[in-house]
Scaffold this active site. Structure first.
Site, PDB file in Angstrom:
ATOM      1  N   LYS A  18       0.831  -1.215   0.000  1.00  0.00           N
ATOM      2  CA  LYS A  18       0.000   0.000   0.000  1.00  0.00           C
ATOM      3  C   LYS A  18       0.861   1.260   0.000  1.00  0.00           C
ATOM      4  CE  LYS A  18      -2.079  -1.064   3.846  1.00  0.00           C
ATOM      5  NZ  LYS A  18      -1.353  -2.321   4.127  1.00  0.00           N
ATOM      6  N   ARG A 132      11.670  -5.581   4.858  1.00  0.00           N
ATOM      7  CA  ARG A 132      11.371  -4.156   4.643  1.00  0.00           C
ATOM      8  C   ARG A 132      12.351  -3.258   5.393  1.00  0.00           C
ATOM      9  NH1 ARG A 132       5.361  -1.844   5.408  1.00  0.00           N
ATOM     10  NH2 ARG A 132       5.515  -2.628   7.530  1.00  0.00           N
ATOM     11  N   ARG A 164      11.417  -1.674  10.947  1.00  0.00           N
ATOM     12  CA  ARG A 164      10.383  -1.340  11.923  1.00  0.00           C
ATOM     13  C   ARG A 164      10.310  -2.376  13.023  1.00  0.00           C
ATOM     14  NH1 ARG A 164       5.087   0.273   8.511  1.00  0.00           N
ATOM     15  NH2 ARG A 164       4.139  -0.850  10.254  1.00  0.00           N
ATOM     16  N   ARG A 175      -0.408  -8.770  13.477  1.00  0.00           N
ATOM     17  CA  ARG A 175      -0.963  -7.692  12.633  1.00  0.00           C
ATOM     18  C   ARG A 175      -1.805  -8.263  11.493  1.00  0.00           C
ATOM     19  NH1 ARG A 175       4.155  -4.957  10.880  1.00  0.00           N
ATOM     20  NH2 ARG A 175       2.814  -3.726   9.539  1.00  0.00           N
TER      21      ARG A 175
HETATM   22  P1  ADP Z   1       2.189  -1.875   3.221  1.00  0.00           P
HETATM   23  O1  ADP Z   1       2.213  -0.369   3.172  1.00  0.00           O
HETATM   24  O2  ADP Z   1       0.963  -2.460   2.542  1.00  0.00           O
HETATM   25  O3  ADP Z   1       2.394  -2.432   4.591  1.00  0.00           O
HETATM   26  P2  ADP Z   1       4.754  -1.657   1.831  1.00  0.00           P
HETATM   27  O4  ADP Z   1       4.458  -0.781   0.668  1.00  0.00           O
HETATM   28  O5  ADP Z   1       5.498  -1.065   2.962  1.00  0.00           O
HETATM   29  O6  ADP Z   1       3.404  -2.397   2.351  1.00  0.00           O
HETATM   30  O7  ADP Z   1       5.548  -2.927   1.268  1.00  0.00           O
HETATM   31  C1  ADP Z   1       6.001  -3.972   2.142  1.00  0.00           C
HETATM   32  C2  ADP Z   1       7.360  -4.478   1.653  1.00  0.00           C
HETATM   33  O8  ADP Z   1       7.198  -5.158   0.411  1.00  0.00           O
HETATM   34  C3  ADP Z   1       8.392  -3.375   1.388  1.00  0.00           C
HETATM   35  O9  ADP Z   1       9.655  -3.849   1.756  1.00  0.00           O
HETATM   36  C4  ADP Z   1       8.288  -3.140  -0.130  1.00  0.00           C
HETATM   37  O10 ADP Z   1       9.529  -2.678  -0.672  1.00  0.00           O
HETATM   38  C5  ADP Z   1       7.954  -4.533  -0.631  1.00  0.00           C
HETATM   39  N1  ADP Z   1       7.083  -4.539  -1.810  1.00  0.00           N
HETATM   40  C6  ADP Z   1       6.026  -3.710  -2.049  1.00  0.00           C
HETATM   41  N2  ADP Z   1       5.425  -4.040  -3.222  1.00  0.00           N
HETATM   42  C7  ADP Z   1       6.109  -5.116  -3.708  1.00  0.00           C
HETATM   43  C8  ADP Z   1       5.982  -5.926  -4.895  1.00  0.00           C
HETATM   44  N3  ADP Z   1       5.014  -5.705  -5.778  1.00  0.00           N
HETATM   45  N4  ADP Z   1       6.876  -6.924  -5.071  1.00  0.00           N
HETATM   46  C9  ADP Z   1       7.847  -7.165  -4.150  1.00  0.00           C
HETATM   47  N5  ADP Z   1       8.025  -6.444  -3.029  1.00  0.00           N
HETATM   48  C10 ADP Z   1       7.169  -5.426  -2.807  1.00  0.00           C
HETATM   49  P1  AMP Z   2       1.126   0.827   9.039  1.00  0.00           P
HETATM   50  O1  AMP Z   2       2.286   1.744   8.868  1.00  0.00           O
HETATM   51  O2  AMP Z   2      -0.034   1.193   8.176  1.00  0.00           O
HETATM   52  O3  AMP Z   2       1.524  -0.624   8.900  1.00  0.00           O
HETATM   53  O4  AMP Z   2       0.616   1.034  10.529  1.00  0.00           O
HETATM   54  C1  AMP Z   2       1.461   0.756  11.630  1.00  0.00           C
HETATM   55  C2  AMP Z   2       0.641   0.711  12.910  1.00  0.00           C
HETATM   56  O5  AMP Z   2       0.073   2.010  13.169  1.00  0.00           O
HETATM   57  C3  AMP Z   2      -0.543  -0.241  12.927  1.00  0.00           C
HETATM   58  O6  AMP Z   2      -0.184  -1.580  13.244  1.00  0.00           O
HETATM   59  C4  AMP Z   2      -1.414   0.400  14.002  1.00  0.00           C
HETATM   60  O7  AMP Z   2      -0.914   0.136  15.304  1.00  0.00           O
HETATM   61  C5  AMP Z   2      -1.233   1.884  13.722  1.00  0.00           C
HETATM   62  N1  AMP Z   2      -2.219   2.370  12.739  1.00  0.00           N
HETATM   63  C6  AMP Z   2      -1.953   2.856  11.491  1.00  0.00           C
HETATM   64  N2  AMP Z   2      -3.083   3.204  10.873  1.00  0.00           N
HETATM   65  C7  AMP Z   2      -4.090   2.936  11.745  1.00  0.00           C
HETATM   66  C8  AMP Z   2      -5.502   3.055  11.680  1.00  0.00           C
HETATM   67  N3  AMP Z   2      -6.120   3.521  10.595  1.00  0.00           N
HETATM   68  N4  AMP Z   2      -6.222   2.686  12.767  1.00  0.00           N
HETATM   69  C9  AMP Z   2      -5.634   2.228  13.870  1.00  0.00           C
HETATM   70  N5  AMP Z   2      -4.306   2.061  13.997  1.00  0.00           N
HETATM   71  C10 AMP Z   2      -3.537   2.409  12.943  1.00  0.00           C
END
Ligand code: ADP
Ligand code: AMP
Length: 218
Positions: A18, A132, A164, A175
């Site tokens: 995302k 990541r 993270r 999660r």
């Molecule tokens: P989210 O925001 O949904 O938690 P991220 O965008 O942070 O996910 O992506 C999670 C991990 O996967 C990151 O390390 C990113 O670089 C990697 N990633 C994202 N999209 C892809 C893809 N299409 N193929 C391989 N790795 C990806």
């Molecule tokens: P993310 O970066 O989207 O993976 O979010 C990291 C963490 O932030 C999550 O596991 C939650 O603890 C908190 N968080 C982010 N967005 C929300 C949301 N919309 N509602 C509640 N908690 C959130």
């Protein structure tokens, strides 16, 4: 005349891509990327009260309470730079947040226009999150799939990357459970509005972007 604002909600489990896609798509469409996770982490690093409160949930992989999260988003979307709209990443995550967002956007004279639902199987999510690496400013890398040019250094500002705390395997598993319990009902919610589009998130990053932009520009 004011053009109507565009609001896109990126939906999908943790690790689906995302944040990666929201950044690219926001840039491409001239919108602002609003990530609630990034906003909480920013508050945490600035040691604000909100940051401290959020951290007590984030480290356990739990959701931050709806009222706090909704208030933060209301403030962010109300700022000048969001006038043309936003790509929301990590929000809404519960039906109550989705309802609050709909009410807020209605006040702004807008609505959620598109919900790309990035679908990725659980095995892939774990592999993605364990590899990541993040920059302080929220840029996302992956050790194998999207590595920085120089090991663990941000391509853009040269600062050190970090992993993270909540990307540890135990927390990731929780999660993902939280996602299925509390967030996945939003698939049905937005499907019934006719604005959800399923995207194959197992493809390479560029291909995922292409698929999202195809529907966003349609
Ligand atoms: P989210 O925001 O949904 O938690 P991220 O965008 O942070 O996910 O992506 C999670 C991990 O996967 C990151 O390390 C990113 O670089 C990697 N990633 C994202 N999209 C892809 C893809 N299409 N193929 C391989 N790795 C990806
Ligand atoms: P993310 O970066 O989207 O993976 O979010 C990291 C963490 O932030 C999550 O596991 C939650 O603890 C908190 N968080 C982010 N967005 C929300 C949301 N919309 N509602 C509640 N908690 C959130």
């Amino acid at each position: 005349m004011n053009e109507k604002a565009t609001y896109i909600v990126m939906l999908g489990p943790p690790g689906a891509g995302k944040g990666t896609q929201a950044k690219i798509i926001a840039e491409e469409l001239g919108l602002v990327h609003v990530s609630t996770g990034d906003l909480f982490r920013e508050n945490l690093s600035n040691e604000t009260e909100l940051g401290k409160l959020a951290a007590s949930f984030m480290t356990k992989g739990e959701l931050v309470p709806d009222d706090v999260t909704i208030a933060m988003v209301e403030e962010r979307l109300g700022r000048e730079d969001c006038q043309k709209g936003a790509v929301l990443d990590g929000f809404p995550r519960t039906p109550a947040q989705a309802e609050a967002l709909a009410a807020l956007l209605e006040r702004f004279g807008g609505q959620v226009d598109l919900v790309p639902f990035i679908k990725v199987p659980n095995e892939t999510l774990i592999e993605r999150l364990s590899g990541r690496w993040m920059s302080k400013s929220g840029r996302v890398y992956h050790a194998l799939y999207n590595p920085p040019k120089v090991r663990w250094i941000d391509d853009v500002d040269g600062t050190e990357l970090y992993q993270r705390e909540d990307d540890k395997p135990e927390t990731v598993a929780h999660r993902i459970d939280v996602y299925y319990e509390q967030t996945s009902p939003l698939i049905e919610y937005y499907l019934s509005d006719g604005i959800l589009v399923e995207i194959d998130g197992t493809q390479e990053i560029d291909k995922v972007t292409e698929d999202i932009l195809k529907v966003a520009k349609a």
